[in-house]
Design an enzyme around this catalytic site. Structure first.
Site, PDB file in Angstrom:
ATOM      1  CB  THR A   1      -0.938  -0.120   1.086  1.00 16.10           C
ATOM      2  OG1 THR A   1      -1.995   1.080   0.946  1.00 16.10           O
ATOM      3  CG2 THR A   1      -0.459   0.008   2.534  1.00 16.10           C
TER       4      THR A   1
ATOM      5  CE  LYS B   1      -3.379   6.181  -0.847  1.00 17.64           C
ATOM      6  NZ  LYS B   1      -2.999   4.631  -0.469  1.00 17.64           N
TER       7      LYS B   1
ATOM      8  N   GLY C   1       1.967   2.648  -9.556  1.00 18.04           N
ATOM      9  CA  GLY C   1       1.154   4.049  -9.930  1.00 18.04           C
ATOM     10  C   GLY C   1       0.935   3.921 -11.531  1.00 18.04           C
TER      11      GLY C   1
ATOM     12  CG  HIS D   1       3.805  -2.285 -10.598  1.00 14.28           C
ATOM     13  ND1 HIS D   1       3.958  -2.282  -9.308  1.00 14.28           N
ATOM     14  CD2 HIS D   1       2.456  -2.298 -10.794  1.00 14.28           C
ATOM     15  CE1 HIS D   1       2.731  -2.718  -8.659  1.00 14.28           C
ATOM     16  NE2 HIS D   1       2.089  -2.614  -9.790  1.00 14.28           N
TER      17      HIS D   1
ATOM     18  CD  GLU E   1       1.207  -1.756 -14.835  1.00 13.55           C
ATOM     19  OE1 GLU E   1      -0.264  -2.092 -14.632  1.00 13.55           O
ATOM     20  OE2 GLU E   1       1.572  -0.751 -14.006  1.00 13.55           O
TER      21      GLU E   1
HETATM   22  C1  LIG Z   1      -3.412  -2.017 -12.819  1.00 12.93           C
HETATM   23  N1  LIG Z   1      -2.130  -2.157 -12.518  1.00 12.93           N
HETATM   24  C2  LIG Z   1      -1.620  -1.169 -11.670  1.00 12.93           C
HETATM   25  N2  LIG Z   1      -0.319  -0.655 -12.164  1.00 12.93           N
HETATM   26  C3  LIG Z   1       0.406   0.235 -11.335  1.00 12.93           C
HETATM   27  N3  LIG Z   1       0.103   0.575 -10.170  1.00 12.93           N
HETATM   28  C4  LIG Z   1      -1.119   0.024  -9.468  1.00 12.93           C
HETATM   29  C5  LIG Z   1      -1.855  -0.775 -10.199  1.00 12.93           C
HETATM   30  N4  LIG Z   1      -2.887  -1.450  -9.704  1.00 12.93           N
HETATM   31  C6  LIG Z   1      -2.840  -0.638  -8.333  1.00 12.93           C
HETATM   32  N5  LIG Z   1      -1.977   0.186  -8.308  1.00 12.93           N
HETATM   33  C7  LIG Z   1      -1.402   1.258  -7.383  1.00 12.93           C
HETATM   34  O1  LIG Z   1      -2.056   0.884  -6.010  1.00 12.93           O
HETATM   35  C8  LIG Z   1      -2.554   1.911  -5.606  1.00 12.93           C
HETATM   36  C9  LIG Z   1      -3.926   1.475  -4.924  1.00 12.93           C
HETATM   37  O2  LIG Z   1      -3.520   0.677  -3.840  1.00 12.93           O
HETATM   38  P1  LIG Z   1      -2.810   1.732  -2.379  1.00 12.93           P
HETATM   39  O3  LIG Z   1      -3.532   2.925  -2.237  1.00 12.93           O
HETATM   40  O4  LIG Z   1      -1.482   1.751  -2.727  1.00 12.93           O
HETATM   41  O5  LIG Z   1      -3.061   0.550  -1.309  1.00 12.93           O
HETATM   42  C10 LIG Z   1      -2.928   2.824  -7.064  1.00 12.93           C
HETATM   43  O6  LIG Z   1      -3.415   4.152  -6.540  1.00 12.93           O
HETATM   44  C11 LIG Z   1      -1.703   2.715  -7.530  1.00 12.93           C
HETATM   45  O7  LIG Z   1      -0.715   3.502  -7.362  1.00 12.93           O
HETATM   46 ZN   LIG Z   2       0.290  -3.813  -9.235  1.00 18.29          ZN
END
Ligand SMILES: CNc1ncnc2c1ncn2[C@@H]1O[C@H](COP(=O)(O)O)[C@@H](O)[C@H]1O
Ligand SMILES: [Zn+2]
Length: 366
Positions: free
Chosen positions: A97, A100, A200, A227, A230
């Site tokens: 996570t 924030k 992100g 990541h 992507e």
């Molecule tokens: C679909 N593929 C993806 N690619 C990149 N980042 C992703 C994601 N899926 C999620 N997040 C990252 O995780 C955050 C949400 O969880 P947390 O607020 O951190 O708990 C998103 O705001 C993004 O920054």
């Molecule tokens: Zn992810």
């Protein structure tokens, strides 16, 4: 019980705010709607829409973050997410996570993480192992450990889930903000934080912005998953692989050269099939790189990414891989078991998980 649910599983790539139940999101949206803070019908439409492009997914996260801004809600969603993973027999969960800040709620990155830890402690349906080698110099740690042990030995016979935390750096963040997250991770190491993630919107941000914080994290012994690929950005993919992260997530937009490099480096890949299809980073499963990586024996782990946002589950991902790529249950069990090798927790946890899989191998019908 569905066979894929009954099989023990390891989840290495799950974002907290992406793993929230729809029912909880709807409840939170209704509350904010009643207080005039959001327009509920609009939010409801977004929550119930399940086909989302990559761009729409990040709009969805901005909306989710509006619904989950206070400490109490962060605690609640953490508790529910862990209970949901445990309910489908995830025996080890690495939950990531993004810490924030939210001035209007008196939230800073540390208090956000404290709310997450409170959620871990609030789990009641399953015993949660947060850390196995506690540092008793810290009174807070000793208190949690005592509580955990009480839970382990109180004869409730509850099943157990190991949970470790990864702190995510959002690609929107500055070098300083990324560094703050790494320092927080170091401060919370004795509370189950084992590593750092970079995530992100992949079209935002520059690799060099995050590099100093990631290098510092690595020097300090935190494990790192990034990541990667992507979107097609060959320069960044090479820079990420050269950094030698412990694992990477996705690896969708790789070309010949990038595959060769990844394979020679043997960096494990967290594969999120449904996420890749829903966000259209891969157009269909028959051309998904899972097949090539699996067939070439490259280290991989099946993961959900965002089980809430993409309406999936770890069991669902295993079932999908089995049917899409024609892999039998026994081999899928072996794939789940192999993921133990790539966890960021230490050897003691690995050995305990091996035992869980050994035991399951005796009782499951293949
Ligand atoms: C679909 N593929 C993806 N690619 C990149 N980042 C992703 C994601 N899926 C999620 N997040 C990252 O995780 C955050 C949400 O969880 P947390 O607020 O951190 O708990 C998103 O705001 C993004 O920054
Ligand atoms: Zn992810």
């Amino acid at each position: 019980m569905d066979w894929w649910v009954s099989m023990p599983k390891v989840e290495l790539h799950a974002h907290l705010n992406g793993s929230i139940r729809d029912s909880t999101l709807m409840e939170l949206a209704r509350e904010l709607g009643n207080r005039g803070l959001v327009h509920f019908p609009d939010v409801e439409r977004v929550i119930l829409k399940h086909d989302r492009s990559l761009t729409e997914v990040f709009k969805m996260f901005d909306l989710i973050h509006i619904l989950t801004t206070d400490h109490e809600t962060v605690t609640r969603i953490t508790k529910e997410v862990i209970e949901d993973f445990a309910a489908e027999n995830v025996v080890y969960l690495e939950l990531r996570t993004t810490p924030k800040k939210n001035v209007s709620k008196g939230m800073n990155k540390k208090s956000y993480m404290e709310a997450v830890l409170e959620g871990l402690r609030a789990v009641s349906t399953v015993e949660v192992d947060i850390f196995s080698e506690p540092n008793f110099d810290c009174p807070a740690t000793a208190a949690i450990y005592a509580r955990n042990n009480e839970c382990a030995s109180n004869g409730t016979g509850k099943k157990k889930i190991y949970v470790r935390l990864l702190l995510s750096i959002d690609r929107r963040e500055t070098t300083e903000a990324a560094m703050e997250t790494v320092k927080l991770a170091l401060e919370m190491r004795h509370l189950g934080v084992v590593g750092i993630d970079l995530s992100g919107n992949p079209i935002i941000g520059e690799w060099l912005t995050f590099l100093p914080a990631l290098e510092f994290a690595k020097e300090q012994g935190l494990l790192i998953t990034l990541h990667c690929g992507e979107v097609p950005n060959q320069v960044e993919i090479h820079a990420i692989l050269d950094f030698l992260p412990t694992r990477i997530g996705h690896a969708c937009c790789f070309g010949e050269e990038e595959w060769a490099k990844l394979k020679s480096l043997k960096i494990p890949v967290e594969i999120c099939l449904t996420s890749n299809i829903r966000t259209e980073t891969i157009s269909s499963l028959d051309i998904h790189h899972f097949a090539d990586l699996y067939n070439s024996g490259h280290p991989i782990a099946l993961c959900t990414d965002d089980s809430g946002v993409f309406s999936t589950s770890v069991s669902g991902e295993y079932s999908l891989a089995s049917s899409s790529f024609g892999i039998q249950k026994r081999e899928m069990f072996q794939l789940a078991r192999n993921a133990v090798n790539f966890i960021f927790a230490g050897n003691k946890v690995k050995q305990e998980l091996e035992q869980v899989f050994d035991l399951a191998a005796k009782t499951l019908e293949f």
